[in-house]
Design a protein around this motif. Structure first.
Motif, short mmCIF file in Angstrom:
data_model
loop_
_atom_site.label_atom_id
_atom_site.label_comp_id
_atom_site.label_asym_id
_atom_site.label_seq_id
_atom_site.Cartn_x
_atom_site.Cartn_y
_atom_site.Cartn_z
N ARG A 4 -45.95 -83.89 -35.95
CA ARG A 4 -46.82 -82.72 -36.06
C ARG A 4 -47.49 -82.38 -34.73
O ARG A 4 -48.48 -81.68 -34.71
N GLY A 5 -46.95 -82.88 -33.66
CA GLY A 5 -47.56 -82.66 -32.36
C GLY A 5 -47.07 -81.41 -31.68
O GLY A 5 -46.21 -80.69 -32.18
N LEU A 6 -47.64 -81.15 -30.54
CA LEU A 6 -47.23 -80.03 -29.70
C LEU A 6 -46.46 -80.59 -28.51
O LEU A 6 -46.77 -81.68 -28.02
N ARG A 7 -45.47 -79.84 -28.06
CA ARG A 7 -44.66 -80.28 -26.93
C ARG A 7 -44.93 -79.37 -25.74
O ARG A 7 -45.36 -78.23 -25.91
N MET A 8 -44.67 -79.88 -24.56
CA MET A 8 -44.86 -79.08 -23.34
C MET A 8 -44.06 -77.79 -23.41
O MET A 8 -44.55 -76.74 -23.02
N LEU A 12 -44.17 -72.58 -23.28
CA LEU A 12 -43.35 -71.50 -22.74
C LEU A 12 -43.31 -70.29 -23.66
O LEU A 12 -42.94 -69.20 -23.24
N GLU A 13 -43.68 -70.50 -24.92
CA GLU A 13 -43.72 -69.42 -25.91
C GLU A 13 -45.11 -69.39 -26.55
O GLU A 13 -45.36 -70.08 -27.54
N PRO A 14 -46.02 -68.61 -25.97
CA PRO A 14 -47.42 -68.62 -26.42
C PRO A 14 -47.62 -68.38 -27.92
O PRO A 14 -48.45 -69.05 -28.54
N GLU A 15 -46.87 -67.47 -28.52
CA GLU A 15 -47.05 -67.21 -29.95
C GLU A 15 -46.63 -68.41 -30.79
O GLU A 15 -47.29 -68.75 -31.78
N LEU A 16 -45.56 -69.05 -30.40
CA LEU A 16 -45.11 -70.26 -31.10
C LEU A 16 -46.15 -71.37 -30.93
O LEU A 16 -46.48 -72.07 -31.89
N PHE A 17 -46.67 -71.51 -29.70
CA PHE A 17 -47.69 -72.52 -29.45
C PHE A 17 -48.91 -72.29 -30.33
O PHE A 17 -49.45 -73.23 -30.92
N LYS A 18 -49.36 -71.03 -30.41
CA LYS A 18 -50.54 -70.71 -31.24
C LYS A 18 -50.29 -71.06 -32.70
O LYS A 18 -51.17 -71.60 -33.38
N LYS A 19 -49.08 -70.75 -33.18
CA LYS A 19 -48.74 -71.04 -34.58
C LYS A 19 -48.75 -72.55 -34.84
O LYS A 19 -49.33 -73.02 -35.81
N LYS A 20 -48.10 -73.30 -33.94
CA LYS A 20 -48.07 -74.76 -34.12
C LYS A 20 -49.45 -75.37 -33.97
O LYS A 20 -49.83 -76.28 -34.71
N ALA A 21 -50.21 -74.86 -32.99
CA ALA A 21 -51.57 -75.37 -32.78
C ALA A 21 -52.44 -75.11 -34.00
O ALA A 21 -53.23 -75.98 -34.40
N ALA A 22 -52.29 -73.95 -34.61
CA ALA A 22 -53.08 -73.63 -35.81
C ALA A 22 -52.78 -74.63 -36.92
O ALA A 22 -53.69 -75.06 -37.64
N HIS A 23 -51.53 -75.02 -37.05
CA HIS A 23 -51.15 -75.99 -38.08
C HIS A 23 -51.77 -77.36 -37.79
O HIS A 23 -52.34 -77.99 -38.67
N VAL A 24 -51.68 -77.79 -36.53
CA VAL A 24 -52.25 -79.08 -36.14
C VAL A 24 -53.77 -79.07 -36.30
O VAL A 24 -54.35 -80.03 -36.82
N VAL A 25 -54.40 -77.98 -35.87
CA VAL A 25 -55.86 -77.87 -35.97
C VAL A 25 -56.31 -77.91 -37.43
O VAL A 25 -57.29 -78.56 -37.77
N ARG A 57 -45.98 -73.66 -15.70
CA ARG A 57 -44.74 -73.14 -16.27
C ARG A 57 -43.50 -73.56 -15.47
O ARG A 57 -42.49 -73.96 -16.02
N GLY A 58 -43.57 -73.50 -14.16
CA GLY A 58 -42.43 -73.84 -13.31
C GLY A 58 -42.03 -75.31 -13.36
O GLY A 58 -40.92 -75.67 -12.96
N TYR A 59 -42.91 -76.15 -13.87
CA TYR A 59 -42.62 -77.58 -13.94
C TYR A 59 -42.14 -78.04 -15.32
O TYR A 59 -41.79 -79.19 -15.50
N ILE A 60 -42.15 -77.13 -16.26
CA ILE A 60 -41.74 -77.44 -17.63
C ILE A 60 -40.27 -77.11 -17.79
O ILE A 60 -39.84 -76.02 -17.45
N SER A 61 -39.51 -78.05 -18.29
CA SER A 61 -38.09 -77.79 -18.53
C SER A 61 -37.77 -78.12 -19.98
O SER A 61 -38.49 -78.84 -20.65
N ILE A 62 -36.66 -77.58 -20.42
CA ILE A 62 -36.18 -77.86 -21.77
C ILE A 62 -34.97 -78.77 -21.61
O ILE A 62 -33.91 -78.33 -21.13
#
Length: 72
Positions: A4-8, A12-25, A57-62
């Protein structure tokens, strides 16, 4: 047990991050309310984390993309 964590790379996708963060919070707030009787507001931390994500952002890779490129 599910992860249930967040990944680096979520940064890269702010809307996805907000959605996942809302679930974790929401989950952490349930725990905090049960243990301490109070809700915790993490909205400021989510916004700040997204700002930091833009800076790095430039240091994050998939890894999946890197591996596929290396194998081609």
């Amino acid at each position: 047990m599910a992860r249930r964590g967040l990944r680096m790379c979520d940064l890269l996708e702010p809307e996805l991050f907000k959605k996942k963060a809302a679930h974790v919070v929401a989950e952490k707030n349930r725990l905090a309310k049960g243990a301490y009787g109070a809700d915790i507001d993490f909205s400021h931390e989510v916004v700040e984390t997204l700002k930091l994500g833009e800076q790095i952002r430039g240091y994050i890779s998939i890894p999946r993309k890197l591996l596929n490129h290396a194998l081609d």
